[in-house]
Write a protein that holds these residues in place. Structure first.
Motif, PDB file in Angstrom:
ATOM      1  N   LYS A   1     -23.956   0.104  25.222  1.00  0.00           N
ATOM      2  CA  LYS A   1     -23.589   1.485  25.774  1.00  0.00           C
ATOM      3  C   LYS A   1     -22.096   1.527  25.698  1.00  0.00           C
ATOM      4  O   LYS A   1     -21.485   2.151  26.775  1.00  0.00           O
ATOM      5  CB  LYS A   1     -24.264   1.709  27.099  1.00  0.00           C
ATOM      6  CG  LYS A   1     -25.770   1.426  27.196  1.00  0.00           C
ATOM      7  CD  LYS A   1     -26.307   2.553  26.397  1.00  0.00           C
ATOM      8  CE  LYS A   1     -28.006   2.503  26.424  1.00  0.00           C
ATOM      9  NZ  LYS A   1     -28.745   2.135  25.221  1.00  0.00           N
ATOM     10  N   LEU A   2     -21.653   1.050  24.633  1.00  0.00           N
ATOM     11  CA  LEU A   2     -19.924   1.041  24.718  1.00  0.00           C
ATOM     12  C   LEU A   2     -19.285   1.824  23.534  1.00  0.00           C
ATOM     13  O   LEU A   2     -20.027   1.599  22.415  1.00  0.00           O
ATOM     14  CB  LEU A   2     -19.568  -0.382  24.758  1.00  0.00           C
ATOM     15  CG  LEU A   2     -18.103  -0.686  24.516  1.00  0.00           C
ATOM     16  CD1 LEU A   2     -17.362  -0.050  25.933  1.00  0.00           C
ATOM     17  CD2 LEU A   2     -17.610  -2.186  24.522  1.00  0.00           C
ATOM     18  N   ALA A   3     -18.833   2.856  23.785  1.00  0.00           N
ATOM     19  CA  ALA A   3     -18.482   3.837  22.600  1.00  0.00           C
ATOM     20  C   ALA A   3     -16.755   3.485  22.390  1.00  0.00           C
ATOM     21  O   ALA A   3     -15.785   3.670  23.211  1.00  0.00           O
ATOM     22  CB  ALA A   3     -18.501   5.367  23.199  1.00  0.00           C
ATOM     23  N   LEU A   4     -16.837   2.538  21.403  1.00  0.00           N
ATOM     24  CA  LEU A   4     -15.356   2.157  20.786  1.00  0.00           C
ATOM     25  C   LEU A   4     -14.706   3.328  19.878  1.00  0.00           C
ATOM     26  O   LEU A   4     -15.304   3.959  19.253  1.00  0.00           O
ATOM     27  CB  LEU A   4     -15.602   1.011  19.806  1.00  0.00           C
ATOM     28  CG  LEU A   4     -16.182  -0.321  20.741  1.00  0.00           C
ATOM     29  CD1 LEU A   4     -16.073  -1.410  19.935  1.00  0.00           C
ATOM     30  CD2 LEU A   4     -15.295  -0.801  21.851  1.00  0.00           C
ATOM     31  N   PRO A   5     -13.423   3.559  20.285  1.00  0.00           N
ATOM     32  CA  PRO A   5     -12.671   4.748  19.398  1.00  0.00           C
ATOM     33  C   PRO A   5     -12.909   4.243  17.912  1.00  0.00           C
ATOM     34  O   PRO A   5     -12.869   5.266  17.137  1.00  0.00           O
ATOM     35  CB  PRO A   5     -11.461   4.666  20.022  1.00  0.00           C
ATOM     36  CG  PRO A   5     -11.163   3.449  20.578  1.00  0.00           C
ATOM     37  CD  PRO A   5     -12.482   2.902  21.019  1.00  0.00           C
ATOM     38  N   TYR A   6     -12.587   2.936  17.513  1.00  0.00           N
ATOM     39  CA  TYR A   6     -12.458   2.769  16.232  1.00  0.00           C
ATOM     40  C   TYR A   6     -12.585   1.177  16.250  1.00  0.00           C
ATOM     41  O   TYR A   6     -12.023   0.424  16.832  1.00  0.00           O
ATOM     42  CB  TYR A   6     -11.324   3.154  15.476  1.00  0.00           C
ATOM     43  CG  TYR A   6     -11.139   2.993  13.817  1.00  0.00           C
ATOM     44  CD1 TYR A   6     -11.947   3.767  12.992  1.00  0.00           C
ATOM     45  CD2 TYR A   6     -10.768   1.735  13.439  1.00  0.00           C
ATOM     46  CE1 TYR A   6     -12.103   3.588  11.738  1.00  0.00           C
ATOM     47  CE2 TYR A   6     -10.559   1.660  11.920  1.00  0.00           C
ATOM     48  CZ  TYR A   6     -11.423   2.382  11.303  1.00  0.00           C
ATOM     49  OH  TYR A   6     -11.346   2.371   9.884  1.00  0.00           O
ATOM     50  N   ILE A   7     -13.251   0.568  15.062  1.00  0.00           N
ATOM     51  CA  ILE A   7     -13.457  -0.839  14.510  1.00  0.00           C
ATOM     52  C   ILE A   7     -12.547  -0.868  13.575  1.00  0.00           C
ATOM     53  O   ILE A   7     -13.061  -0.525  12.322  1.00  0.00           O
ATOM     54  CB  ILE A   7     -14.937  -1.405  14.504  1.00  0.00           C
ATOM     55  CG1 ILE A   7     -15.600  -0.918  15.851  1.00  0.00           C
ATOM     56  CG2 ILE A   7     -15.115  -2.580  14.284  1.00  0.00           C
ATOM     57  CD1 ILE A   7     -17.005  -1.270  15.971  1.00  0.00           C
ATOM     58  N   GLU A   8     -11.805  -1.999  13.559  1.00  0.00           N
ATOM     59  CA  GLU A   8     -10.939  -2.508  12.572  1.00  0.00           C
ATOM     60  C   GLU A   8     -11.708  -3.371  11.574  1.00  0.00           C
ATOM     61  O   GLU A   8     -12.294  -4.321  11.993  1.00  0.00           O
ATOM     62  CB  GLU A   8      -9.622  -3.126  12.844  1.00  0.00           C
ATOM     63  CG  GLU A   8      -8.516  -3.592  11.854  1.00  0.00           C
ATOM     64  CD  GLU A   8      -7.854  -2.426  11.503  1.00  0.00           C
ATOM     65  OE1 GLU A   8      -7.681  -2.337  10.150  1.00  0.00           O
ATOM     66  OE2 GLU A   8      -7.680  -1.397  12.005  1.00  0.00           O
ATOM     67  N   VAL A   9     -11.850  -3.066  10.185  1.00  0.00           N
ATOM     68  CA  VAL A   9     -12.498  -3.577   9.229  1.00  0.00           C
ATOM     69  C   VAL A   9     -11.424  -4.632   8.853  1.00  0.00           C
ATOM     70  O   VAL A   9     -10.388  -4.531   8.229  1.00  0.00           O
ATOM     71  CB  VAL A   9     -13.310  -3.116   8.193  1.00  0.00           C
ATOM     72  CG1 VAL A   9     -13.990  -3.753   7.203  1.00  0.00           C
ATOM     73  CG2 VAL A   9     -14.417  -2.054   8.740  1.00  0.00           C
ATOM     74  N   HIS A  10     -11.880  -6.063   8.763  1.00  0.00           N
ATOM     75  CA  HIS A  10     -11.383  -7.203   7.925  1.00  0.00           C
ATOM     76  C   HIS A  10     -12.195  -7.739   6.850  1.00  0.00           C
ATOM     77  O   HIS A  10     -13.104  -8.023   7.031  1.00  0.00           O
ATOM     78  CB  HIS A  10     -11.047  -8.150   9.036  1.00  0.00           C
ATOM     79  CG  HIS A  10     -10.084  -7.841  10.032  1.00  0.00           C
ATOM     80  ND1 HIS A  10      -8.789  -7.777   9.953  1.00  0.00           N
ATOM     81  CD2 HIS A  10     -10.480  -7.411  11.088  1.00  0.00           C
ATOM     82  CE1 HIS A  10      -8.418  -7.253  11.262  1.00  0.00           C
ATOM     83  NE2 HIS A  10      -9.244  -7.126  11.928  1.00  0.00           N
ATOM     84  N   SER A  11     -11.895  -7.563   5.740  1.00  0.00           N
ATOM     85  CA  SER A  11     -12.598  -7.655   4.505  1.00  0.00           C
ATOM     86  C   SER A  11     -12.173  -8.888   3.588  1.00  0.00           C
ATOM     87  O   SER A  11     -10.968  -9.082   3.573  1.00  0.00           O
ATOM     88  CB  SER A  11     -13.061  -6.709   3.783  1.00  0.00           C
ATOM     89  OG  SER A  11     -11.801  -6.122   3.204  1.00  0.00           O
ATOM     90  N   GLY A  12     -12.878  -9.526   2.678  1.00  0.00           N
ATOM     91  CA  GLY A  12     -12.517 -10.612   1.973  1.00  0.00           C
ATOM     92  C   GLY A  12     -12.945 -10.124   0.402  1.00  0.00           C
ATOM     93  O   GLY A  12     -13.085  -8.855   0.151  1.00  0.00           O
ATOM     94  N   ASP A  13     -13.413 -10.901  -0.413  1.00  0.00           N
ATOM     95  CA  ASP A  13     -13.777 -10.602  -1.728  1.00  0.00           C
ATOM     96  C   ASP A  13     -15.364 -10.056  -1.609  1.00  0.00           C
ATOM     97  O   ASP A  13     -15.945 -10.315  -0.649  1.00  0.00           O
ATOM     98  CB  ASP A  13     -13.944 -11.883  -2.402  1.00  0.00           C
ATOM     99  CG  ASP A  13     -12.558 -12.554  -2.774  1.00  0.00           C
ATOM    100  OD1 ASP A  13     -11.659 -11.897  -3.054  1.00  0.00           O
ATOM    101  OD2 ASP A  13     -12.463 -13.738  -2.947  1.00  0.00           O
TER     102      ASP A  13
END
Length: 121
Positions: free
Chosen positions: A68-80
């Protein structure tokens, strides 16, 4: 798209794709010849940028529903996009011929899994 409901539960339904009426601009041909059969990859029909955005939205919705936590934005960390998975779960079927399959799926002849990291000895 057209879909058929295959399962109804309290609060949600599951559906199976019947037909793609108008493909997304992010739609691509999956690299893996087993895509759609084994169930190990769910997003290979989308380009990698779209895959990351889909996964970010799924995570954000999961946190909202569960915590029940509304985060404004989640940063994506990606690889190959391929060769990243260190572990896969497959079953071995010896008859009628040697095959591998993702656990719980129908056996399929495998030569290589596109998301599994190659092991060199």
């Amino acid at each position: 798209m057209e879909a058929t409901v295959v399962e109804e539960r309290k609060g949600y339904m599951r559906a199976a794709l019947t037909e793609v009426l108008q493909p997304s601009t992010a739609r691509v041909t999956p690299v893996c010849p087993h895509f759609g059969q084994c169930g190990g990859c769910h997003y290979q029909h989308s380009d990698y940028t779209a895959q990351l955005e889909d996964k970010r939205q799924i995570l954000q919705e999961t946190i909202l529903r569960g915590a029940k936590l509304a985060l404004p934005y989640i940063e994506v960390h990606s690889g190959d996009p391929y060769g990243f998975r260190n572990r896969t779960r497959m079953k071995i079927v010896a008859e009628p011929e040697f095959t591998l399959a993702i656990t719980g799926r129908a056996p399929t002849r495998w030569r290589r899994c596109g998301i599994a990291r190659s092991v060199r000895r």
